[in-house]
Design a protein around this motif. Structure first.
Motif, short mmCIF file in Angstrom:
data_model
loop_
_atom_site.label_atom_id
_atom_site.label_comp_id
_atom_site.label_asym_id
_atom_site.label_seq_id
_atom_site.Cartn_x
_atom_site.Cartn_y
_atom_site.Cartn_z
N SER A 109 47.85 7.99 19.03
CA SER A 109 46.67 8.25 19.85
C SER A 109 45.38 8.06 19.05
O SER A 109 45.36 8.23 17.83
N ARG A 110 44.33 7.74 19.76
CA ARG A 110 43.06 7.43 19.11
C ARG A 110 42.56 8.61 18.28
O ARG A 110 42.03 8.44 17.18
N GLU A 111 42.70 9.83 18.81
CA GLU A 111 42.19 11.00 18.11
C GLU A 111 42.95 11.25 16.80
O GLU A 111 42.34 11.49 15.74
N ILE A 112 44.27 11.18 16.85
CA ILE A 112 45.07 11.38 15.64
C ILE A 112 44.82 10.25 14.65
O ILE A 112 44.72 10.46 13.44
N ARG A 113 44.71 9.04 15.18
CA ARG A 113 44.42 7.88 14.33
C ARG A 113 43.09 8.07 13.60
O ARG A 113 42.99 7.81 12.39
N LYS A 114 42.11 8.55 14.30
CA LYS A 114 40.79 8.79 13.72
C LYS A 114 40.87 9.81 12.58
O LYS A 114 40.31 9.60 11.49
N GLN A 115 41.61 10.88 12.80
CA GLN A 115 41.75 11.93 11.79
C GLN A 115 42.46 11.40 10.54
O GLN A 115 42.04 11.67 9.41
N LYS A 116 43.53 10.65 10.76
CA LYS A 116 44.30 10.13 9.63
C LYS A 116 43.50 9.12 8.81
O LYS A 116 43.52 9.14 7.58
N VAL A 117 42.80 8.24 9.50
CA VAL A 117 42.00 7.22 8.81
C VAL A 117 40.88 7.88 8.02
O VAL A 117 40.63 7.51 6.86
N GLU A 118 40.20 8.85 8.61
CA GLU A 118 39.13 9.54 7.90
C GLU A 118 39.66 10.23 6.64
O GLU A 118 39.02 10.20 5.58
N SER A 119 40.84 10.83 6.75
CA SER A 119 41.45 11.50 5.60
C SER A 119 41.80 10.51 4.50
O SER A 119 41.55 10.76 3.31
N LEU A 120 42.33 9.35 4.88
CA LEU A 120 42.70 8.33 3.90
C LEU A 120 41.48 7.71 3.22
O LEU A 120 41.48 7.48 2.01
N LEU A 121 40.44 7.47 4.00
CA LEU A 121 39.21 6.91 3.41
C LEU A 121 38.60 7.89 2.42
O LEU A 121 38.04 7.49 1.39
N GLN A 122 38.74 9.16 2.71
CA GLN A 122 38.26 10.17 1.77
C GLN A 122 39.12 10.14 0.50
O GLN A 122 38.59 10.23 -0.62
N LEU A 123 40.43 10.00 0.65
CA LEU A 123 41.34 9.95 -0.49
C LEU A 123 41.02 8.80 -1.44
O LEU A 123 41.07 8.95 -2.65
N VAL A 124 40.69 7.63 -0.86
CA VAL A 124 40.43 6.46 -1.70
C VAL A 124 38.93 6.26 -1.97
O VAL A 124 38.53 5.25 -2.55
N GLY A 125 38.11 7.22 -1.55
CA GLY A 125 36.69 7.17 -1.87
C GLY A 125 35.90 6.09 -1.16
O GLY A 125 35.00 5.48 -1.73
N LEU A 126 36.22 5.86 0.12
CA LEU A 126 35.56 4.77 0.84
C LEU A 126 34.90 5.23 2.15
O LEU A 126 34.62 4.41 3.02
N THR A 127 34.65 6.52 2.28
CA THR A 127 34.03 6.99 3.52
C THR A 127 32.65 6.35 3.75
O THR A 127 32.23 6.15 4.89
N HIS A 128 31.97 6.00 2.66
CA HIS A 128 30.62 5.45 2.79
C HIS A 128 30.61 4.01 3.29
O HIS A 128 29.55 3.49 3.66
#
Length: 256
Positions: A109-128
């Motif tokens: 689902s879009r909502e779960i996908r959004k949460q997981k992607v945000e978490s991963l981008l934070q892990l690899v330092g690419l939220t910016h």
């Protein structure tokens, strides 16, 4: 990172040839325990990438058997992620949409996908750069996006084919440290192809040296360096000693 004695990947008497050509790989016997980080090194043409493709199920063995989590690689494919030499990002998709591609294909689902992607981008330092496109990223950033995409499906086995080979040494060293940090957090097993002895020693719990013509296992070297590994690890006498030992083994198969 806990390494269990339970084998996750088992190759038994595996050979691979294309048509009537001489075998690329011959009689490979290899067992990889859960939690290990195994690097494959050897001269060009010894079958490192081919071996990785056999484990992934992207190619099939000519003879012998391969089991991943007790299943054939094809049946275990949902638990396997593959990172290629190039980042292979889709240029028309943003960083966020590239990382979420596998989840999208699995109809998460879009909502779960959004949460997981945000978490991963934070892990690899690419939220910016979440809304940037691949053309706007450096080579190191692209590979971090590729790593995040591979980890999005929570693989139990991560296969990597020289993912940092085209990067400068400083960027490669930094990504090596980041990769080990992610492994500690996510608890996956890794099989990693590289031409760099120092990279293999830094990352691995075990190094498999392949000899060419046909590709076969010449030697296996345990890497008994403590985790976490940092820049201090690279400066230690133990690290230098292992680099020397592995380099010697590699020279041996090249001159044989």
């Amino acid at each position: 990172m806990v390494i269990s004695g339970v084998p996750q990947v088992v190759l038994s008497n595996v050979s691979k040839r294309y048509g009537s050509s001489p075998p690329v790989l011959q009689q490979i016997d290899l067992s990889i325990a859960k939690g290990e980080f195994v690097s494959l090194i050897g001269p060009s043409g010894c079958g490192k990438s081919t071996l990785l493709k056999l484990i992934s199920g992207l190619s099939s063995a000519s003879s012998g058997s391969i089991l991943v989590d007790g299943m054939t690689p094809v049946n275990a494919r949902e638990t396997i992620s593959f990172i290629f030499q190039d980042a292979t990002l889709l240029p028309w998709r943003t960083v966020t949409n590239n990382v979420g591609l596998g989840l999208e294909l699995e109809h998460v689902s879009r909502e779960i996908r959004k949460q997981k992607v945000e978490s991963l981008l934070q892990l690899v330092g690419l939220t910016h750069v979440a809304h940037s496109y691949p053309r706007q990223l450096s080579g190191g950033m692209k590979m971090r996006v590729s790593v995040a995409r591979a980890l999005a499906i929570k693989p139990r086995l991560l296969l990597m084919d020289e993912p940092f080979g085209a990067l400068d040494e400083m960027t490669r060293d930094r990504l090596n440290e980041e990769l080990l940090r992610l492994r500690e957090e996510q608890n996956w097993t890794a099989v990693f192809v590289t031409h760099s002895v120092a990279e293999a020693v830094f990352l691995s719990t075990r190094i498999v040296v392949l000899a060419p013509s046909p590709g076969r296992i010449a030697q296996q070297i345990a890497v008994d360096l403590p985790f976490p590994r940092t820049s201090v690890t690279r400066e230690s006498p133990e690290f230098e000693s292992l680099v020397t030992s592995v380099s010697r083994a590699l020279r041996g198969v090249q001159s044989a």
